[in-house]
Enzyme design. Sequence first.
Site, PDB file in Angstrom:
ATOM      1  N   ALA A  10       0.706  -1.184  -0.067  1.00  0.00           N
ATOM      2  CA  ALA A  10       0.006  -0.031  -0.024  1.00  0.00           C
ATOM      3  C   ALA A  10       0.893   1.413  -0.023  1.00  0.00           C
ATOM      4  O   ALA A  10       0.591   2.045  -0.971  1.00  0.00           O
ATOM      5  CB  ALA A  10      -1.040   0.009   1.290  1.00  0.00           C
ATOM      6  N   LYS A 187       9.363   9.498  15.836  1.00  0.00           N
ATOM      7  CA  LYS A 187       8.419   8.429  15.073  1.00  0.00           C
ATOM      8  C   LYS A 187       7.972   7.071  15.800  1.00  0.00           C
ATOM      9  O   LYS A 187       7.222   6.498  15.818  1.00  0.00           O
ATOM     10  CB  LYS A 187       8.750   8.107  13.622  1.00  0.00           C
ATOM     11  CG  LYS A 187       7.662   7.287  12.697  1.00  0.00           C
ATOM     12  CD  LYS A 187       6.353   8.079  12.551  1.00  0.00           C
ATOM     13  CE  LYS A 187       5.362   6.981  11.830  1.00  0.00           C
ATOM     14  NZ  LYS A 187       5.816   6.535  10.493  1.00  0.00           N
TER      15      LYS A 187
END
Length: 314
Positions: A10, A187
């Site tokens: 994706a 992150k």
Amino acid sequence: MRICFVGAGALGSTIGGTLARGGADVFLIDPFRAHVEAINAHGLRMLEGDVESIAKVTACTSAAEVGGVADLVIVLVKSYHTRDAIRAAAPIIGPQTVVMSLQNGLGHEDILAEEVGRNRVMAGKTYVGGVLLGPGHVRSGVVGKETIIGELDGGLTERAQRISETFNRAGILTLLSDNILGTMWDKLFINVAGGGITAVTGLTYGGLYSLPVLEECALAAISEGIMVAQAAGVKISITDPRRAWTMASAGLPPEFKTSMLQSLQSGNLTEVDYIHGSVVRWGAKLNMPTPVNSTIVALVKGLEYARTDYPGKA
């Protein structure tokens, strides 16, 4: 610029398709043959909001099919496939090729450096999103989503600038960082907030963010990561664990499932070693205990053993 994506699920398809529409010469390399064949036959269908467009991009099941070396190789495979994937990408890696990971977690850059040489490797983090709707068809989330890239040594080089310009020209908001390790840790805290806990509990974000006891656990896991990063001398911008907890769910619906939970539900291994496991590894190097993240790693490993073809499983 010839850009090859090693791993075109994706996210790889979303970023690759966007770059192709911006004029880059893009190759998507992925073993999912139906996906590859659909892209080559009809183009990559990209759904953004209610608008669908077609990106003209070449797809392959192996690097040997590309026919020449790449200027940039972007690695977006599952973390535990990193070493095998970059070895298989040898036919497209030349003397001037840059290899960059946009994977979640920490540790991929070290694996890549071991395989191709540290001077060839850059790192990055992206907040771009993508959902694979079917072979050759993705829902992309690019608008307003930031990507940050940088050299491992913090230098602001011509090659980094060139890659940033290519991304920005295609509409992917990309910033250069002279502290990419700090960016990666920031992150990581966001991934630590929900990844392992949702994998263990089976909860979507609606459930995760409804139970105070799970919030306390998440904040403790994030706090361990922050303390380890600070002890290692990493310059981080997230120093309040609650900030990472809040950022993790920003803009996401209650039914959102983390990639770690999705992996387990699909009978696949997770990336826990590169997320919570990164906190544990760095803590061990510094002789710092990380009991919360260590426990989460152990529990996820137990679920992997029970539900997947765990390596070495009898």
